[in-house]
Design a protein around this motif. Structure first.
Motif, PDB file in Angstrom:
ATOM      1  N   GLU A   1       0.822  -1.211   0.000  1.00  0.00           N
ATOM      2  CA  GLU A   1       0.000   0.000   0.000  1.00  0.00           C
ATOM      3  C   GLU A   1       0.853   1.257   0.000  1.00  0.00           C
ATOM      4  O   GLU A   1       0.426   2.311  -0.478  1.00  0.00           O
ATOM      5  N   HIS A   2       2.064   1.148   0.529  1.00  0.00           N
ATOM      6  CA  HIS A   2       2.963   2.298   0.562  1.00  0.00           C
ATOM      7  C   HIS A   2       3.868   2.361  -0.673  1.00  0.00           C
ATOM      8  O   HIS A   2       4.815   3.166  -0.716  1.00  0.00           O
ATOM      9  N   GLY A   3       3.593   1.523  -1.670  1.00  0.00           N
ATOM     10  CA  GLY A   3       4.277   1.637  -2.950  1.00  0.00           C
ATOM     11  C   GLY A   3       5.540   0.833  -3.111  1.00  0.00           C
ATOM     12  O   GLY A   3       6.265   1.005  -4.112  1.00  0.00           O
ATOM     13  N   VAL A   4       5.837  -0.061  -2.170  1.00  0.00           N
ATOM     14  CA  VAL A   4       7.027  -0.903  -2.327  1.00  0.00           C
ATOM     15  C   VAL A   4       6.842  -1.816  -3.542  1.00  0.00           C
ATOM     16  O   VAL A   4       5.780  -2.404  -3.740  1.00  0.00           O
ATOM     17  N   ASP A   5       7.887  -1.935  -4.351  1.00  0.00           N
ATOM     18  CA  ASP A   5       7.798  -2.712  -5.586  1.00  0.00           C
ATOM     19  C   ASP A   5       7.964  -4.208  -5.375  1.00  0.00           C
ATOM     20  O   ASP A   5       7.507  -5.003  -6.195  1.00  0.00           O
ATOM     21  N   GLY A   6       8.669  -4.612  -4.314  1.00  0.00           N
ATOM     22  CA  GLY A   6       8.886  -6.034  -4.164  1.00  0.00           C
ATOM     23  C   GLY A   6       9.586  -6.396  -2.872  1.00  0.00           C
ATOM     24  O   GLY A   6       9.913  -5.531  -2.049  1.00  0.00           O
ATOM     25  N   PHE A   7       9.848  -7.689  -2.730  1.00  0.00           N
ATOM     26  CA  PHE A   7      10.392  -8.230  -1.491  1.00  0.00           C
ATOM     27  C   PHE A   7      11.449  -9.291  -1.803  1.00  0.00           C
ATOM     28  O   PHE A   7      11.329 -10.033  -2.775  1.00  0.00           O
ATOM     29  N   ARG A   8      12.458  -9.349  -0.945  1.00  0.00           N
ATOM     30  CA  ARG A   8      13.406 -10.468  -0.945  1.00  0.00           C
ATOM     31  C   ARG A   8      13.086 -11.308   0.277  1.00  0.00           C
ATOM     32  O   ARG A   8      13.133 -10.816   1.410  1.00  0.00           O
ATOM     33  N   LEU A   9      12.753 -12.559   0.075  1.00  0.00           N
ATOM     34  CA  LEU A   9      12.362 -13.439   1.168  1.00  0.00           C
ATOM     35  C   LEU A   9      13.577 -14.230   1.636  1.00  0.00           C
ATOM     36  O   LEU A   9      14.074 -15.111   0.927  1.00  0.00           O
ATOM     37  N   ASP A  10      14.057 -13.916   2.814  1.00  0.00           N
ATOM     38  CA  ASP A  10      15.265 -14.547   3.347  1.00  0.00           C
ATOM     39  C   ASP A  10      14.983 -16.016   3.674  1.00  0.00           C
ATOM     40  O   ASP A  10      13.998 -16.324   4.357  1.00  0.00           O
ATOM     41  N   VAL A  11      15.841 -16.904   3.188  1.00  0.00           N
ATOM     42  CA  VAL A  11      15.753 -18.356   3.421  1.00  0.00           C
ATOM     43  C   VAL A  11      14.297 -18.829   3.531  1.00  0.00           C
ATOM     44  O   VAL A  11      13.905 -19.509   4.471  1.00  0.00           O
ATOM     45  N   PHE A  12      13.514 -18.468   2.527  1.00  0.00           N
ATOM     46  CA  PHE A  12      12.075 -18.717   2.568  1.00  0.00           C
ATOM     47  C   PHE A  12      11.737 -20.197   2.697  1.00  0.00           C
ATOM     48  O   PHE A  12      10.694 -20.559   3.269  1.00  0.00           O
ATOM     49  N   ASN A  13      12.572 -21.071   2.152  1.00  0.00           N
ATOM     50  CA  ASN A  13      12.210 -22.484   2.124  1.00  0.00           C
ATOM     51  C   ASN A  13      12.504 -23.207   3.436  1.00  0.00           C
ATOM     52  O   ASN A  13      12.399 -24.439   3.499  1.00  0.00           O
ATOM     53  N   VAL A  14      12.840 -22.452   4.496  1.00  0.00           N
ATOM     54  CA  VAL A  14      12.912 -23.063   5.830  1.00  0.00           C
ATOM     55  C   VAL A  14      11.860 -22.452   6.770  1.00  0.00           C
ATOM     56  O   VAL A  14      11.950 -22.603   7.983  1.00  0.00           O
ATOM     57  N   TYR A  15      10.863 -21.784   6.205  1.00  0.00           N
ATOM     58  CA  TYR A  15       9.809 -21.203   7.056  1.00  0.00           C
ATOM     59  C   TYR A  15       9.087 -22.288   7.850  1.00  0.00           C
ATOM     60  O   TYR A  15       8.710 -22.080   9.004  1.00  0.00           O
ATOM     61  N   PHE A  16       8.862 -23.431   7.230  1.00  0.00           N
ATOM     62  CA  PHE A  16       8.133 -24.519   7.890  1.00  0.00           C
ATOM     63  C   PHE A  16       9.092 -25.619   8.317  1.00  0.00           C
ATOM     64  O   PHE A  16      10.042 -25.955   7.610  1.00  0.00           O
ATOM     65  N   LYS A  17       8.795 -26.199   9.474  1.00  0.00           N
ATOM     66  CA  LYS A  17       9.519 -27.373   9.968  1.00  0.00           C
ATOM     67  C   LYS A  17       8.544 -28.542  10.057  1.00  0.00           C
ATOM     68  O   LYS A  17       7.321 -28.364  10.006  1.00  0.00           O
ATOM     69  N   ASP A  18       9.062 -29.701  10.217  1.00  0.00           N
ATOM     70  CA  ASP A  18       8.241 -30.903  10.293  1.00  0.00           C
ATOM     71  C   ASP A  18       7.184 -30.767  11.386  1.00  0.00           C
ATOM     72  O   ASP A  18       7.483 -30.364  12.523  1.00  0.00           O
ATOM     73  N   ASP A  19       5.952 -31.103  11.070  1.00  0.00           N
ATOM     74  CA  ASP A  19       4.868 -30.920  12.047  1.00  0.00           C
ATOM     75  C   ASP A  19       4.970 -31.895  13.217  1.00  0.00           C
ATOM     76  O   ASP A  19       4.324 -31.695  14.255  1.00  0.00           O
TER      77      ASP A  19
END
Length: 381
Positions: A41-59
């Protein structure tokens, strides 16, 4: 990690100051998506997601299988704390949110990256791009770079979009890895390599002026990895020194005390100085970036190698339906020769750019002669 204030343990995959959040908590998930929405909403064009593929761990919080490794982290096969299937619906949700705004973008830092893994996440409906770090594994070897390019190119034939990375804040700087002393000629070859591939090139700050790693004594170290494993040289402070803008105090970065020391060459190797040097590395990057806008084949064209087992020279065509561009990169400190096929010789060419010359080379006798450490770009007429 035990937290005395709450009387509970918490999980952190990296430093204890970086607790992992529980993405399975609906309220937390909504809150973080609201953070995305706030900045959109504030006009940011994009994001870099740091180590995104470790957000989830084994349930079930199962332990990773063990293996031999130097550090505890390296002594695990990371199957239960990385690339969990729950990641996909979250990426789809993030992408849908980004697509509800015009021209927004997200790139993910792929942890424990491989080319198929990065390509699997950079797909329509998932991330716009995911970092592929395999270029970082190449020595000064054109055959190694060619192998990586072909592997990456083969993974993106169904709407995905590749990335190329030669340096970042976690690895020794390009100049320290590849250059010889203060000579930047090798770095110009690598700039031409990086910026003539299909996909998005990422340039770490300072690489465009050839910044070198800084030697940081133990008493000034900031990087937790470097401090924990000192004296083993695994710290990352060396590549994280302040950007060298000018030859003035603190290289023009700040009037205050920077968090890390500057490189001793900051007074001479800086943006302001290289602006005044027509042949400086800074201008090589600027010219190549301009060419990517001027020549559509460099952005979107097919990659067609001209030598399949390169030892000291890498040459290839970038070709689309309207344009053919020839790129020749001499990795040798000696003059080199590229033998061209008859059809290429008979074609008319114009010199688009060279790091070493201003006139079109003589293509008689089916030979393209290259100067030491030359990056050459020709367009077919």
């Amino acid at each position: 990690e035990w937290d005395a204030a709450s009387g509970q343990y918490y999980y952190h995959m990296f430093c204890k100051e970086q607790p992992d959040v529980n993405w399975r908590n609906p309220a937390l998930r909504r809150a973080i998506l609201d953070v995305f929405r706030f900045w959109l909403e504030h006009g940011v064009d994009g994001f870099r997601l740091d180590v995104f593929n470790v957000y989830f761990k084994d349930d079930q919080l199962r332990d990773n299988p063990r293996r031999l490794g130097r550090r505890p982290f390296d002594s695990q096969v990371h199957v239960y704390d990385c690339d969990r299937p729950e990641m996909i619906p979250l990426l789809q949700e993030i992408r849908a949110l980004l697509d509800s705004y015009p021209e927004r973008y997200a790139v993910g830092e792929t942890f424990l990256s491989t080319t198929p893994k990065a390509a699997g996440y950079a797909r329509p409906g998932l991330l716009h791009a995911a970092f592929d770090f395999t270029f970082l594994e190449c020595g000064w070897d054109p055959a190694a770079f060619l192998g990586v390019i072909q592997a990456i190119d083969s993974q993106y034939n169904d709407g995905g979009w590749p990335t190329y990375v030669l340096g970042n804040h976690d690895v020794t700087r390009i100049a320290t890895r590849y250059a010889r002393g203060e000579n930047d000629e090798r770095l110009k070859v690598l700039a031409a390599l990086l910026l003539t591939q299909r996909g998005t090139p990422f340039i770490y700050q300072g690489e465009e002026i050839g910044m070198r790693n800084v030697r940081v004594p133990h008493g000034e170290m900031k990087d937790p990895v470097g401090l924990r494993y000192w004296p083993f040289p695994v710290g990352r402070d060396g590549e994280r020194s302040p950007m060298q803008w000018t030859g003035e105090t603190n290289a023009g970065f700040s009037g205050g005390q920077p968090w890390l020391r500057l490189h001793p060459d900051a007074a001479s190797r800086n943006v302001a100085a290289q602006r005044e040097q027509p042949n400086a590395l800074f201008h090589v990057y600027r010219r190549l970036l301009r060419l990517r806008k001027e020549l559509p084949a460099l952005r979107d064209g097919m990659f067609l190698p001209l030598n399949y087992e390169p030892r000291s020279l890498l040459a290839y065509l970038r070709k689309d339906s309207d344009q053919t561009v020839l790129v020749a990169l001499n990795f040798s400190r000696k003059r080199n020769r590229l033998v061209l096929g008859g059809e290429l010789v008979r074609s008319g060419w114009r010199l688009v750019y060279s790091t070493r010359r201003t006139e079109l080379p003589d293509l008689r006798n089916s030979v393209l002669a290259l100067e030491p450490y030359e990056g050459l770009i020709l367009e077919q007429q």
